[in-house]
Design an enzyme around this catalytic site. Structure first.
Site, mmCIF file in Angstrom:
data_model
loop_
_atom_site.group_PDB
_atom_site.id
_atom_site.type_symbol
_atom_site.label_atom_id
_atom_site.label_comp_id
_atom_site.label_asym_id
_atom_site.label_seq_id
_atom_site.Cartn_x
_atom_site.Cartn_y
_atom_site.Cartn_z
ATOM 1 N N HIS A 139 63.526 103.999 76.948
ATOM 2 C CA HIS A 139 64.946 104.354 76.891
ATOM 3 C C HIS A 139 65.771 103.382 77.742
ATOM 4 O O HIS A 139 66.814 102.884 77.300
ATOM 5 C CB HIS A 139 65.116 105.793 77.387
ATOM 6 C CG HIS A 139 66.540 106.247 77.473
ATOM 7 N ND1 HIS A 139 67.157 106.971 76.472
ATOM 8 C CD2 HIS A 139 67.480 106.093 78.447
ATOM 9 C CE1 HIS A 139 68.403 107.237 76.827
ATOM 10 N NE2 HIS A 139 68.621 106.717 78.029
ATOM 11 N N GLU A 140 65.291 103.111 78.951
ATOM 12 C CA GLU A 140 66.020 102.212 79.843
ATOM 13 C C GLU A 140 65.991 100.768 79.341
ATOM 14 O O GLU A 140 66.999 100.050 79.404
ATOM 15 C CB GLU A 140 65.460 102.298 81.257
ATOM 16 C CG GLU A 140 65.490 103.692 81.877
ATOM 17 C CD GLU A 140 66.855 104.344 81.820
ATOM 18 O OE1 GLU A 140 67.878 103.626 81.825
ATOM 19 O OE2 GLU A 140 66.911 105.591 81.754
ATOM 20 N N HIS A 143 68.552 100.432 76.708
ATOM 21 C CA HIS A 143 69.897 100.253 77.262
ATOM 22 C C HIS A 143 70.150 98.778 77.556
ATOM 23 O O HIS A 143 71.218 98.241 77.249
ATOM 24 C CB HIS A 143 70.033 101.055 78.558
ATOM 25 C CG HIS A 143 70.508 102.462 78.364
ATOM 26 N ND1 HIS A 143 71.625 102.782 77.632
ATOM 27 C CD2 HIS A 143 70.022 103.644 78.836
ATOM 28 C CE1 HIS A 143 71.811 104.093 77.652
ATOM 29 N NE2 HIS A 143 70.850 104.637 78.378
ATOM 30 N N GLU A 218 73.865 106.694 74.760
ATOM 31 C CA GLU A 218 72.644 107.448 75.034
ATOM 32 C C GLU A 218 71.865 107.709 73.748
ATOM 33 O O GLU A 218 70.635 107.577 73.706
ATOM 34 C CB GLU A 218 72.976 108.775 75.723
ATOM 35 C CG GLU A 218 73.396 108.635 77.174
ATOM 36 C CD GLU A 218 72.351 107.932 78.006
ATOM 37 O OE1 GLU A 218 71.159 108.293 77.911
ATOM 38 O OE2 GLU A 218 72.718 106.999 78.740
#
Length: 282
Positions: A139-140, A143, A218
């Protein structure tokens, strides 16, 4: 308290430096052209300076330890996992760090895709399975790969510019009305007070715009993580987060940290409700 003081001191230093530069250039603070110049300089300048020093701020505010040479099996796994995900996502290897916190959380920050930091809390390492932690890391990394730090900085810069400019224009009008000074020349406490009031008011309302885009990013990061490690792992990580207390990670990093909030339905939330994030992966 240390994080708050560091954040305030850094932003104060930025404001002082920008003010000195504008003063040297002779920019008038009461003409419309001057107001727009000041708004753009502070709006975009402040946002981009904050972005430029974001990794340094993150390390200082959380006390994060950057893994240069893995000293344990866990650290080795972290570095190798992020390296594999970064390669798959097509970005340069981020710095990987661990910070001491009992909360299950993680964040990504940095000025660009190829100059970033991915950090996880000690609570995440202790409270998640390896596959769940892998999804959080993905997820990071997503980003970073999506350029969310720069995107949100640009949005923040535009929002800041409009807030500052409109506030100064309205403060100038109010000052002229109250003091009978249509030209709005010279120093005026009335102008300064109303400028501050309007900036607080419009800044509060404008934060909804930034929060809206943050929530959208997100969902995109969740999808990116699903592409990197599989939707089932990302769903499992979100389910784990839903069972934990909401993170209290402060400051600009909250825009990228994975929070486990029980209720984030208001317009100012940087993250969508976990239930909606899970449903979006179905």
């Amino acid at each position: 308290m240390k994080r708050v003081l560091l954040f305030l001191a850094t932003n104060l230093a930025i404001m002082v430096v920008l003010s000195i530069i504008l003063s040297i250039l002779g920019v008038s603070s009461r003409s419309y052209a001057g107001m727009l110049t000041i708004a753009a300089v502070f709006g975009f300048g402040g946002a981009f300076i904050s972005l430029y020093i974001s990794k340094w701020m993150a390390k200082k505010s959380t006390g994060a330890y950057v893994i240069d040479q893995p000293r344990s099996e866990t650290e080795h796994w972290l570095v190798s996992t992020v390296a594999a995900q970064a390669q798959k996502a097509g970005i340069k290897m981020p710095e990987v760090a661990i910070y001491d916190s009992p909360e299950i959380n993680a964040f990504a920050t940095g000025p660009s895709k190829n100059d970033s930091l991915v950090a996880v809390s000690s609570g995440l390492l202790a409270g998640m399975s390896q596959s769940e932690a892998e999804a959080v890391l993905a997820h990071e990394v997503s980003h970073v790969a999506n350029g969310d730090m720069v995107t949100l900085t640009l949005i923040q810069g535009v929002v800041n510019t409009f807030v500052i400019f409109i506030s100064k224009v309205l403060a100038n009008i109010v000052d002229g009305f109250l003091n009978g000074d249509e030209e709005g020349e010279g120093f005026s406490w009335t102008y300064m007070i109303f400028d501050l009031i309007f900036q607080i008011l419009f800044g509060f309302l404008a934060s909804m715009i930034v929060a809206y885009f943050s929530r959208k990013r997100e969902y995109a990061a969740d999808k990116g993580a699903a592409d990197l490690v599989g939707a089932h792992k990302m769903k499992a990580a979100l389910e784990r987060l839903r069972s934990n207390q909401e993170s209290k990670l402060e400051g600009s990093m909250m825009a990228f940290g994975i929070a486990s909030g029980k209720s984030v339905v208001d317009l100012f939330a940087s993250h969508p409700p976990l239930e909606q994030r899970i449903a979006a992966l179905s």
